[in-house]
Scaffold this active site. Structure first.
Site, PDB file in Angstrom:
ATOM      1  CD  GLU A  39      -2.643   1.589   0.288  1.00  0.00           C
ATOM      2  OE1 GLU A  39      -2.428   2.669  -0.299  1.00  0.00           O
ATOM      3  OE2 GLU A  39      -3.556   0.799  -0.016  1.00  0.00           O
ATOM      4  CB  CYS A  47     -13.745   2.711   3.041  1.00  0.00           C
ATOM      5  SG  CYS A  47     -14.994   2.508   4.310  1.00  0.00           S
ATOM      6  N   GLY A 179     -23.848  16.317  -9.307  1.00  0.00           N
ATOM      7  CA  GLY A 179     -24.072  14.879  -9.143  1.00  0.00           C
ATOM      8  C   GLY A 179     -25.016  14.610  -7.989  1.00  0.00           C
ATOM      9  CB  VAL A 182     -24.186   7.468  -2.812  1.00  0.00           C
ATOM     10  CG1 VAL A 182     -23.833   7.321  -1.344  1.00  0.00           C
ATOM     11  CG2 VAL A 182     -25.123   6.345  -3.245  1.00  0.00           C
ATOM     12  CD  GLU A 202     -27.746  12.882 -11.458  1.00  0.00           C
ATOM     13  OE1 GLU A 202     -27.615  12.321 -12.569  1.00  0.00           O
ATOM     14  OE2 GLU A 202     -26.891  12.820 -10.555  1.00  0.00           O
ATOM     15  N   GLY A 266     -19.134  10.488  -9.238  1.00  0.00           N
ATOM     16  CA  GLY A 266     -18.781   9.075  -9.134  1.00  0.00           C
ATOM     17  C   GLY A 266     -17.288   8.854  -8.990  1.00  0.00           C
ATOM     18  CG  HIS A 439     -44.874  -1.965  19.995  1.00  0.00           C
ATOM     19  ND1 HIS A 439     -45.193  -1.281  18.857  1.00  0.00           N
ATOM     20  CD2 HIS A 439     -45.518  -1.332  21.007  1.00  0.00           C
ATOM     21  CE1 HIS A 439     -46.022  -0.284  19.164  1.00  0.00           C
ATOM     22  NE2 HIS A 439     -46.218  -0.299  20.471  1.00  0.00           N
TER      23      HIS A 439
END
Length: 462
Positions: A39, A47, A179, A182, A202, A266, A439
């Site tokens: 890496e 992320c 955009g 997400v 968009e 994106g 509940h």
């Protein structure tokens, strides 16, 4: 299998230590393989350092800001003093730092050889890093993605991507988000909560265009209510910068002015100049092509994560990394069904889905081969307490299993766990209807939707 590498020869060499790469390394270590994990940046990848985790930290700060500004409605008197970005950033960086430290510990404990530097595929079984060659009986390409732009749209100055947006040390007065997927709707949500005047542009007809159309329309209604401006079906044509901001022009002849332009169109695969093509790895538009077992068709070379066409999600890359480690170790794992991967957009309200949209289900099973039901959160006690609107939509194959779960509402992302069990275990509405949901929880809405789909609704739905 080897206990220790001899002369830089490993059972597995992994290029990239993001979600896919480090997951493959950790699982392979459990299975007794020798591993080199390469890496250039930091373990955890986009992320952890520049994507999911820091954005969700900002979204939490935004949620707290909203709670304070609306607290009088539940009888709590408070005053909102504003946003202190340096403190927001130190909170966000603290979250990232703690997770990063934990991940480094896992890599160390797994006795994984961690190699820092730019790796390049130099043979069918070799990766070179700064003049040193690492040979792998198997190789995993896991080099991730970068924030894309549009042709001719240069990033710099007041034109930024999500990476720069995450390090802003001030709150802009206004912003244009290019955009409405997400990343775009999440940043629009954060900034609006921070008091920014936001406009989303968009090109496609709807916000979050990959979702079921009902979710897109519901999010658009929610954004209108939140006074987040958006122009859908609108193509970008250019941007000019000046001392005070940006002027964005669109193909329909309109112009929009703001302090910043966030380019959120994106993410592209990070595969350029890494030697993939030279070794015959099949590529298309920069993506690495694999079979359903994530093998490239070349020697023992596999690929995982954002460089493989499909959903660009950290948890997809993670699962693919685990899958390939098990595949290499001879465990013959079950293939990953792409549509069965849960998807969450963490804006306010949250959007969560798994499985097929109604349109996809009709394509697969015919116009008359699909049944759907919506359960409105107005009929859910916990949602009333939280003052959130939204719904749970279930899509089933006629007389068959539930093939899609689609939700919108505050905290909807927390419900998708049961949704993915329903879809991936091919549950029938009756199977879910017979389960008892605590509940009052928002989770009950899933149970109610299943009851309705099984033909025995107990509360009103629409």
């Amino acid at each position: 299998m080897t206990d220790s590498p001899e002369g830089n020869v490993y059972d597995l060499v992994i290029l990239g230590a993001g979600s896919g790469g480090y997951a493959a390394a950790l699982r392979a270590a459990q299975l007794g393989l020798s591993i080199a994990l390469i890496e250039a940046d930091k373990v955890g990848g986009t992320c952890l350092h520049r994507g999911c985790i820091p954005t969700k930290a900002l979204l939490h700060s935004a949620a707290v800001a909203d709670e304070i500004q609306h607290s009088h409605a539940v009888g709590v008197n408070s005053s909102f003093e504003g946003i202190d970005m340096p403190t927001v950033n130190s909170y966000k960086d603290g979250v990232v730092g703690r997770l990063y430290k934990g991940l480094q510990g896992l890599i160390k404990a797994g006795k994984i050889d961690y190699v820092t530097g730019w790796g390049r595929l130099t043979g069918k079984d070799t990766v070179e890093v700064d003049g040193t060659t690492y040979r792998g009986r198997n190789i995993i390409l896991a080099t991730g993605s970068y924030a894309r732009s549009l042709p001719g749209l240069e990033i710099g100055g007041r034109v930024i991507t999500s990476e720069q947006a995450l390090t802003l040390d001030y709150v802009p007065k206004s912003a244009i988000v290019l955009g409405g997927g997400v990343i775009g709707v999440e940043f629009a949500s954060v900034w609006k909560s921070f008091g920014v005047d936001v406009t989303i542009i968009e090109a496609l007809p709807n916000l979050v265009p990959n979702e079921d159309i009902s979710l897109s329309k519901a999010l658009e209604r929610a954004y209108r209510k939140r006074k987040i401006n958006f122009a859908t079906g609108t193509r970008f044509s250019g941007v000019e910068q000046n001392d005070s901001g940006v002027v964005v022009s669109t193909e329909d002849g309109k112009t929009y002015e703001a302090e910043l332009l966030l380019v959120a169109v994106g993410r592209g695969p990070a595969t350029a100049n890494l030697g993939y093509e030279e070794q015959g790895v099949p590529m298309e538009r920069g993506f690495v092509l694999t079979n359903e077992r994530l093998h490239t068709g070349v020697a023992n070379i596999y690929a995982v994560g954002d460089i493989v066409p499909g959903l660009q999600l950290a948890h997809r890359g993670f699962q693919q990394g685990v899958f390939v480690a098990e595949e290499i170790a001879g465990l013959n794992p079950a293939t990953i069904v792409e549509s069965g991967i849960p998807r969450v957009t963490y804006c306010e309200p949250e959007v969560a889905s798994v499985g097929l949209t109604e349109a996809q289900a009709k394509e697969a099973h015919g116009e008359d081969g699909v049944e759907t039901v919506d359960f409105n959160l107005a009929g859910n006690g916990k949602s009333q307490i939280l003052q959130t609107t939204g719904f749970v939509k279930l899509v089933r194959q006629k007389d068959g299993p539930i093939v899609g779960v689609h939700m919108i509402g505050s905290r909807a992302g927390e419900l998708i766990g049961e949704g993915q069990l329903i879809v991936n275990w091919e549950a029938y509405p009756d199977d879910v209807a017979s389960l008892i949901h605590a509940h009052p929880t928002q989770n009950e809405a899933l149970g109610e939707a299943a009851l309705a789909l099984a033909g025995k609704p107990l509360h009103s739905h629409n």
